[in-house]
Design a protein around this motif. Structure first.
Motif, PDB file in Angstrom:
ATOM      1  N   GLY A   1      28.764 -34.932  18.244  1.00  0.00           N
ATOM      2  CA  GLY A   1      29.704 -34.812  19.350  1.00  0.00           C
ATOM      3  C   GLY A   1      29.044 -34.704  20.697  1.00  0.00           C
ATOM      4  O   GLY A   1      29.670 -34.993  21.720  1.00  0.00           O
TER       5      GLY A   1
ATOM      6  N   ASP B   1      30.159 -44.943   3.780  1.00  0.00           N
ATOM      7  CA  ASP B   1      29.409 -43.688   3.745  1.00  0.00           C
ATOM      8  C   ASP B   1      27.990 -43.771   4.302  1.00  0.00           C
ATOM      9  O   ASP B   1      27.010 -43.806   3.570  1.00  0.00           O
ATOM     10  CB  ASP B   1      29.361 -43.136   2.317  1.00  0.00           C
TER      11      ASP B   1
ATOM     12  N   GLY C   1      21.490 -40.705   5.983  1.00  0.00           N
ATOM     13  CA  GLY C   1      21.180 -39.678   6.969  1.00  0.00           C
ATOM     14  C   GLY C   1      21.787 -39.968   8.322  1.00  0.00           C
ATOM     15  O   GLY C   1      21.446 -39.328   9.298  1.00  0.00           O
TER      16      GLY C   1
ATOM     17  N   LYS D   1      14.860 -41.758   8.890  1.00  0.00           N
ATOM     18  CA  LYS D   1      15.681 -41.253   7.783  1.00  0.00           C
ATOM     19  C   LYS D   1      16.797 -40.357   8.285  1.00  0.00           C
ATOM     20  O   LYS D   1      17.584 -39.861   7.491  1.00  0.00           O
ATOM     21  CB  LYS D   1      14.794 -40.485   6.821  1.00  0.00           C
ATOM     22  N   SER D   2      16.855 -40.109   9.579  1.00  0.00           N
ATOM     23  CA  SER D   2      17.851 -39.166  10.075  1.00  0.00           C
ATOM     24  C   SER D   2      18.307 -39.622  11.458  1.00  0.00           C
ATOM     25  O   SER D   2      17.814 -39.145  12.462  1.00  0.00           O
ATOM     26  CB  SER D   2      17.225 -37.776  10.111  1.00  0.00           C
ATOM     27  N   ILE D   3      19.218 -40.578  11.469  1.00  0.00           N
ATOM     28  CA  ILE D   3      19.666 -41.110  12.751  1.00  0.00           C
ATOM     29  C   ILE D   3      21.009 -40.491  13.095  1.00  0.00           C
ATOM     30  O   ILE D   3      21.972 -40.646  12.341  1.00  0.00           O
ATOM     31  CB  ILE D   3      19.778 -42.640  12.683  1.00  0.00           C
ATOM     32  N   TRP D   4      21.066 -39.781  14.190  1.00  0.00           N
ATOM     33  CA  TRP D   4      22.333 -39.197  14.629  1.00  0.00           C
ATOM     34  C   TRP D   4      22.875 -40.067  15.756  1.00  0.00           C
ATOM     35  O   TRP D   4      22.206 -40.291  16.756  1.00  0.00           O
ATOM     36  CB  TRP D   4      22.114 -37.750  15.099  1.00  0.00           C
TER      37      TRP D   4
ATOM     38  N   LEU E   1      24.558 -39.638  10.988  1.00  0.00           N
ATOM     39  CA  LEU E   1      25.650 -38.710  11.269  1.00  0.00           C
ATOM     40  C   LEU E   1      26.224 -39.026  12.639  1.00  0.00           C
ATOM     41  O   LEU E   1      25.498 -39.420  13.547  1.00  0.00           O
ATOM     42  CB  LEU E   1      25.122 -37.278  11.322  1.00  0.00           C
TER      43      LEU E   1
ATOM     44  N   GLU F   1      26.378 -41.498   5.663  1.00  0.00           N
ATOM     45  CA  GLU F   1      25.592 -40.267   5.516  1.00  0.00           C
ATOM     46  C   GLU F   1      24.578 -40.410   4.384  1.00  0.00           C
ATOM     47  O   GLU F   1      23.601 -39.668   4.344  1.00  0.00           O
ATOM     48  CB  GLU F   1      26.519 -39.063   5.261  1.00  0.00           C
ATOM     49  N   ARG F   2      24.788 -41.367   3.481  1.00  0.00           N
ATOM     50  CA  ARG F   2      23.788 -41.656   2.457  1.00  0.00           C
ATOM     51  C   ARG F   2      22.413 -41.864   3.064  1.00  0.00           C
ATOM     52  O   ARG F   2      21.401 -41.536   2.482  1.00  0.00           O
ATOM     53  CB  ARG F   2      24.157 -42.946   1.727  1.00  0.00           C
TER      54      ARG F   2
ATOM     55  N   ALA G   1      21.896 -36.620  20.037  1.00  0.00           N
ATOM     56  CA  ALA G   1      21.921 -37.968  19.487  1.00  0.00           C
ATOM     57  C   ALA G   1      20.556 -38.648  19.557  1.00  0.00           C
ATOM     58  O   ALA G   1      19.714 -38.306  20.374  1.00  0.00           O
ATOM     59  CB  ALA G   1      22.954 -38.804  20.231  1.00  0.00           C
ATOM     60  N   ASP G   2      20.343 -39.604  18.638  1.00  0.00           N
ATOM     61  CA  ASP G   2      19.156 -40.455  18.683  1.00  0.00           C
ATOM     62  C   ASP G   2      19.532 -41.869  19.114  1.00  0.00           C
ATOM     63  O   ASP G   2      18.712 -42.583  19.662  1.00  0.00           O
ATOM     64  CB  ASP G   2      18.512 -40.543  17.305  1.00  0.00           C
TER      65      ASP G   2
ATOM     66  N   PRO H   1      34.592 -43.125   3.070  1.00  0.00           N
ATOM     67  CA  PRO H   1      33.973 -43.128   1.744  1.00  0.00           C
ATOM     68  C   PRO H   1      33.480 -44.492   1.280  1.00  0.00           C
ATOM     69  O   PRO H   1      32.499 -44.584   0.563  1.00  0.00           O
ATOM     70  CB  PRO H   1      35.105 -42.623   0.856  1.00  0.00           C
TER      71      PRO H   1
END
Ligand code: SF4
Lengths: 313, 137
Positions: free
Chosen positions: B47, B37, B42, B9-12, B44, B39-40, B52-53, B34
């Motif tokens: 830098g 998107d 998760g 649910k949170s992949i960077w 992101l 980020e809907r 990072a994942d 937009p």
């Protein structure tokens, strides 16, 4: 004696200390992300996003770069976290029971509220990365810039009331109405303090220390896994705690009876939305511009407020 | 709940270009606009590789980029995943006769999801990430 100790421990860890502040802070950080997304015509993340991010980071590997001082690298996130937790604890205890505060708690809160920024400086310099060191030095300049006007602004209501106890300031406001609506000096001080907390949280016009696009998150660059999670948590908690500090000083604090709760939440949400709007409608200032902004604009303004408070306005 | 419930649910993501024609990179950035998107979900863009994942690799690996790509991959904290984006990353694409091409990416680092296309559409990239997330268990 024993139950006293247990009570204090409970207050520090659960309510209104760590767990409460962390949970509300992560939720508030989501509000920030969601409003930012809506302003950019995006949908934005779901409400639990920051909690998931936090637990994901806890499960990742902690990398300590070669040639780094392990202790200062790993201790600095904790120092920031403890600082912001204690600030929140003192503020909420005072708001819950204004008669119980101790003399000089305002000074303690002021000092502890620098700890998160100092922790960032320490972590950034410890990480041994040139960009981290650059971010740390910018953070240091940011502290120098915002601390002076902030302290003058916070002491303006102290001068108006003539007491340095958070509890007496709250009691005074509950009898005579909020500082903000009754003293011109406090209006000026609130404006100055508002910009200062924006800089303390390194939000956008003043986010040069951790410019993502420019120095790759600056002081956080070498952090991974749990220490990074703690830094993110500290930021989220500061986004909750610092506006509470302003509300305590200028806007009459939090009430807990009947409609008072609703009114308190409204005050907080208004400040939060102002912070988010300033964040989303401004470009990033260079560090020298930020320094000039605080020293040449905000500091004289706060001094004017202070003098007005001295003559009783 | 599997081991990766939070990661799913949170992949960077970290964006790495190893000598692409820059078109794939623009499509990646398009995913964050937009209209799409990410980020809907998760997702992101970060830098620093330490945060990072997932690395999104684009481009046929050039000789100059190879050591940097390996270093970046080694600097990433576990659990780490790699997504190859574009025909170049998958098979060196139109650059394969090049004198300085040592790719494809999966010859040097493990790749967990492949997104073909020259360049792939943002929809295809999102589909690739979704399939990667689904495969995590
Ligand atoms: S796959 Fe096509 S668009 Fe992508 S980098 Fe290669 S040549 Fe460019």
């Amino acid at each position: 004696m024993m139950s006293q100790v247990l009570y204090s421990m409970g207050a520090f860890v659960v309510f209104p200390g760590f767990l409460f502040t962390a949970a509300v802070g992560l939720l508030v950080a989501w509000v920030d992300r969601k409003i930012t997304a809506r302003l950019q015509w995006r949908v934005g993340p779901p409400w639990y996003q920051n909690f998931v991010d936090f637990f994901k980071l806890l499960g990742k590997e902690t990398i300590i770069p070669r040639g780094v001082s392990r202790i200062s690298f790993l201790a600095s996130p904790l120092i920031g976290l403890i600082g912001v937790t204690l600030v929140s604890l003192i503020l909420w205890q005072t708001n819950l029971n204004p008669h119980q505060s101790f003399l000089g708690d305002l000074i303690v809160v002021l000092y502890l509220s620098i700890l998160p920024s100092l922790a960032i400086v320490m972590g950034g310099s410890a990480s041994g990365n040139p960009l981290g060191a650059l971010g740390a030095s910018r953070e240091m300049k940011m502290i120098l810039a915002d601390e002076l006007p902030f302290i003058v602004a916070i002491f303006t209501p102290v001068v108006s009331i003539g007491s340095i106890k958070l509890g007496s300031i709250l009691i005074h406001q509950s009898i005579n109405g909020m500082m903000f609506t009754h003293h011109i000096s406090s209006i000026i001080a609130l404006v100055v303090a508002f910009f200062c907390i924006q800089a303390k949280m390194t939000l956008v016009p003043f986010d040069a220390p951790e410019a993502e696009q420019e120095i790759m998150a600056g002081p956080y660059i070498e952090y991974s896994g749990p220490p990074l999670a703690i830094f993110k948590l500290t930021r989220a908690m500061a986004l909750f705690t610092l506006p509470v500090f302003l509300i305590t000083m200028f806007l009459g604090g939090f009430q807990f009876g009947g409609l008072g709760i609703l009114w308190s939440v409204v005050k907080y949400v208004v400040i939060l939305i102002l912070i988010i709007l300033v964040k989303n409608t401004n470009p990033r200032l260079r560090i020298d511009q930020a320094l000039k902004f605080f020293w040449l604009r905000m500091f004289p303004l706060s001094i004017i407020g202070f003098i007005l408070a001295l003559v009783g306005l | 709940m599997g081991k990766f419930w939070a990661l799913k649910k949170s992949i960077w993501v970290f964006h790495m270009c190893t000598g692409s024609c820059n078109n794939c990179d623009i499509e990646i950035l398009d995913c964050l606009t937009p209209k799409f998107d990410l980020e809907r979900f998760g997702i992101l863009l970060v830098g620093s590789i330490r945060h990072a994942d997932v690395i999104l690799v684009t481009g046929a690996v050039t000789r100059k980029c190879l050591p940097r790509m390996k270093l970046t991959w080694e600097q990433m904290p576990q659990p780490k995943l790699v997504v190859g984006i574009g025909s170049c990353a998958l098979s060196t694409g139109i650059f394969s006769p090049g004198y300085n091409i040592v790719g494809p990416v999966d010859k040097h680092i493990p790749v967990h999801a492949y997104v073909p296309g020259c360049p792939p559409k943002p929809e295809a990239i999102i589909d690739g990430v979704v399939k990667l997330v689904g495969s995590l268990g």
